[in-house]
Design an enzyme around this catalytic site. Structure first.
Site, mmCIF file in Angstrom:
data_model
loop_
_atom_site.group_PDB
_atom_site.id
_atom_site.type_symbol
_atom_site.label_atom_id
_atom_site.label_comp_id
_atom_site.label_asym_id
_atom_site.label_seq_id
_atom_site.Cartn_x
_atom_site.Cartn_y
_atom_site.Cartn_z
ATOM 1 N N GLY A 240 38.715 32.847 32.915
ATOM 2 C CA GLY A 240 37.602 32.511 32.013
ATOM 3 C C GLY A 240 38.046 31.329 31.148
ATOM 4 N N GLU B 7 46.695 39.580 23.946
ATOM 5 C CA GLU B 7 47.044 41.178 23.929
ATOM 6 C C GLU B 7 48.422 41.484 23.195
ATOM 7 O OE1 GLU B 7 45.012 43.020 27.704
ATOM 8 O OE2 GLU B 7 45.516 41.222 28.445
ATOM 9 N N ARG C 241 51.752 49.160 25.071
ATOM 10 C CA ARG C 241 50.458 48.985 25.601
ATOM 11 C C ARG C 241 50.243 50.437 26.417
ATOM 12 N NH1 ARG C 241 48.521 46.182 31.054
ATOM 13 N NH2 ARG C 241 46.361 46.750 30.781
ATOM 14 N N ARG D 91 40.164 43.716 43.541
ATOM 15 C CA ARG D 91 39.272 45.347 43.530
ATOM 16 C C ARG D 91 37.682 44.608 43.652
ATOM 17 N NH1 ARG D 91 41.324 46.160 37.842
ATOM 18 N NH2 ARG D 91 43.475 46.710 38.139
ATOM 19 N N MET E 149 41.812 31.814 41.665
ATOM 20 C CA MET E 149 40.673 30.924 41.878
ATOM 21 C C MET E 149 41.111 29.388 42.016
ATOM 22 S SD MET E 149 37.384 31.108 41.322
ATOM 23 C CE MET E 149 36.859 32.820 40.711
ATOM 24 N N ASN F 90 55.113 46.383 27.612
ATOM 25 C CA ASN F 90 53.939 46.761 28.431
ATOM 26 C C ASN F 90 54.533 47.301 29.710
ATOM 27 O OD1 ASN F 90 51.777 46.699 30.307
ATOM 28 N ND2 ASN F 90 51.069 44.471 29.707
ATOM 29 N N ASN G 199 40.756 29.146 32.042
ATOM 30 C CA ASN G 199 41.020 27.635 32.833
ATOM 31 C C ASN G 199 40.020 27.325 33.798
ATOM 32 O OD1 ASN G 199 43.851 27.497 31.923
ATOM 33 N ND2 ASN G 199 43.849 29.480 32.702
ATOM 34 N N HIS H 228 40.911 47.067 29.299
ATOM 35 C CA HIS H 228 41.081 45.821 28.805
ATOM 36 C C HIS H 228 40.699 45.783 27.081
ATOM 37 C CE1 HIS H 228 40.354 43.600 32.791
ATOM 38 N NE2 HIS H 228 41.844 43.794 32.359
ATOM 39 N N GLY I 183 42.812 34.314 32.544
ATOM 40 C CA GLY I 183 43.221 33.315 33.371
ATOM 41 C C GLY I 183 42.067 32.459 34.003
HETATM 42 P P1 AMP Z 1 45.204 36.856 34.359
HETATM 43 O O1 AMP Z 1 45.186 38.087 34.866
HETATM 44 O O2 AMP Z 1 44.498 36.691 32.754
HETATM 45 O O3 AMP Z 1 46.767 36.491 34.150
HETATM 46 O O4 AMP Z 1 44.585 35.601 35.402
HETATM 47 C C1 AMP Z 1 45.246 35.337 36.489
HETATM 48 C C2 AMP Z 1 44.389 34.709 37.230
HETATM 49 O O5 AMP Z 1 43.650 33.320 36.474
HETATM 50 C C3 AMP Z 1 44.772 34.079 38.692
HETATM 51 O O6 AMP Z 1 44.725 34.870 39.520
HETATM 52 C C4 AMP Z 1 44.058 32.893 38.895
HETATM 53 O O7 AMP Z 1 42.905 33.114 39.611
HETATM 54 C C5 AMP Z 1 43.502 32.415 37.415
HETATM 55 N N1 AMP Z 1 43.901 31.014 36.843
HETATM 56 C C6 AMP Z 1 45.061 30.882 36.380
HETATM 57 N N2 AMP Z 1 45.067 29.565 36.068
HETATM 58 C C7 AMP Z 1 43.819 28.997 36.551
HETATM 59 C C8 AMP Z 1 43.473 27.645 36.547
HETATM 60 N N3 AMP Z 1 44.074 26.500 35.906
HETATM 61 N N4 AMP Z 1 42.282 27.388 37.235
HETATM 62 C C9 AMP Z 1 41.513 28.367 37.830
HETATM 63 N N5 AMP Z 1 42.030 29.657 37.870
HETATM 64 C C10 AMP Z 1 43.087 30.075 37.049
#
Ligand code: AMP
Length: 403
Positions: free
Chosen positions: A337, A389, A96, A246, A288, A13, A339, A185, A335
């Site tokens: 969704g 992915e 990718r 964004r 988050m 990637n 967690n 995505h 991330g």
């Molecule tokens: P991704 O782009 O799928 O890697 O998601 C990254 C984002 O997931 C981070 O910027 C966080 O906002 C969120 N994230 C990761 N771990 C947690 C967690 N344990 N609780 C809440 N948000 C999380």
């Protein structure tokens, strides 16, 4: 002794200043090695490599000038573990590729014509496709004889009907400049919608699913019987949900206003909407976890950012409910969704009339496996399905080269 059939796939990637890689063993889905190179071309690049068998992670910081040098460094790390690119057990490399336009509807074996088409799409993906191309070209130089496959982020969305894929703007202008809704995505939406059908004990063709991919980038999709019918990202990944940095949907007139009234130029507006908006623009944080922590402390800006994020998400759930007519599952991934239980709870709250309910206890459970968070009596399943992915790219790549 007979030689093992090639059974490994290397997934690459290549981003604008990074390369992520993962080696997968397709016999059992295990991951012998993986890692990333970041800050390519920035003086002090960092390479992090996870070797096989839970060995100690190797990390080093050194100048890595470009993607070619980065890939060579990755190849050297893999070779040090006996997993080099020259290994007869390597079946293919899966790349990718962010933008495949209308043309690429499936994973595609890479040749010169495919490279030329990916290049032709650079005007609609100026940040991503050039990096993807460099990654592919370098990998081909290192192993010219090895099959290399492009897996496109847009491919899953090419089934969208024209009613969803077209913007309501002058047709001749749109067609001349390939302006339409492509969606991104797609590898995640494809994987997660399929795994959701499995979770429900059904075939993908039997279920209608709303997928909410909520990571730093975020997108929703409406999937009917395994085919995408609508998705929230458009010509670029800027449209749709509120994301980490964004804006998602804004009135396009905001752009004219920023130009005419605020005196900003096109690049400044691009940066504003892509990098300084969304959660970070609203409250200064895009993680988050941090936003939730600040809300607990009574921080108003964080609260408002969360509320705007949730409001947009609920609008898309409602919209895709109407697009699909009948919904079997709403599924959270990526991330946020996977967690953030408070995000899932707030997104679904008060939607009992639509058959949507979240069970507080199930929602609080953490885990890596696909799981239901709705009570057994609920008419529509609400689920958490971790996305993967790399596995999806490897699976599609392997299926193509094995024939
Ligand atoms: P991704 O782009 O799928 O890697 O998601 C990254 C984002 O997931 C981070 O910027 C966080 O906002 C969120 N994230 C990761 N771990 C947690 C967690 N344990 N609780 C809440 N948000 C999380």
């Amino acid at each position: 002794m007979t030689e093992a059939r090639p059974h490994r796939v290397l997934v690459l990637n290549s981003g604008s200043s990074s390369v992520k890689y993962q080696l997968l063993d397709m016999r059992d889905g295990s991951r012998p090695a993986g890692g990333l190179v970041e800050r390519i071309g920035e003086g002090s690049s960092r390479l992090v490599h996870t070797p096989p068998g839970g060995g100690e992670v190797r990390e080093r910081t050194e100048p890595i000038a470009d993607h070619a040098a980065a890939l060579k460094a990755v190849a050297a790390e893999l070779a040090a573990d006996g997993l080099g690119l020259d290994s007869p057990e390597l079946a293919a490399i899966g790349h990718r590729v962010v933008h495949g336009g209308k043309h690429f509807t499936e994973p595609t074996l890479i040749d010169e014509a495919v490279l030329a088409e990916i290049e032709r799409l650079i005007p609609v993906a100026p940040l991503h496709n050039p990096a993807n191309l460099t990654g592919i070209r370098t990998a081909r130089e290192l192993r010219p004889d090895l099959p290399q496959v492009a897996v496109f982020d847009t491919a899953f969305h090419t089934t969208m009907p024209e009613a969803a894929a077209r913007y309501a703007i002058d047709v001749a202008t749109a067609d001349a400049h390939r302006i339409r809704r492509y969606g991104f995505h797609g590898t995640s939406h494809a994987y997660v919608s399929r795994r959701t059908a499995e979770l429900l004990g059904k075939e993908p063709s039997e279920v209608n699913v709303i997928v909410l991919h909520l990571g730093n980038g975020a997108s929703a999709s409406a999937v009917r019987g395994g085919r995408c019918e609508d998705t929230s990202m458009g010509l670029t990944p800027l449209e749709g949900l509120v994301m980490g940095t964004r804006s998602g949907d804004v009135d396009p007139a905001v752009v004219f206003h920023l130009k005419r009234v605020a005196g900003m130029d096109t690049d400044e507006i691009d940066t504003l909407l892509n990098k300084r908006s969304g959660l970070v623009g609203l409250c200064g944080d895009n993680d988050m976890r941090e936003i939730r922590r600040r809300i607990e402390e009574g921080d108003e800006a964080a609260r408002l950012a969360f509320d705007i994020y949730i409001h947009r998400l609920r609008k898309y759930i409602g919209a895709y409910y109407a697009v699909l007519g009948r919904v079997d599952a709403v599924v959270f991934t990526a991330g946020v969704g996977e967690n953030a239980a408070p995000v899932r709870e707030a997104a679904i709250a008060g939607l009992e009339e639509l058959g949507l309910v979240v069970d507080g206890e199930l929602n609080a459970v953490r885990g890596d496996e696909p799981r239901l968070i709705s009570p057994v009596y609920a008419r529509v399943a609400v689920a958490v399905v971790p996305t993967d992915e790399e596995l999806e790219i490897a699976t599609q790549t392997y299926a193509l080269v094995r024939g």
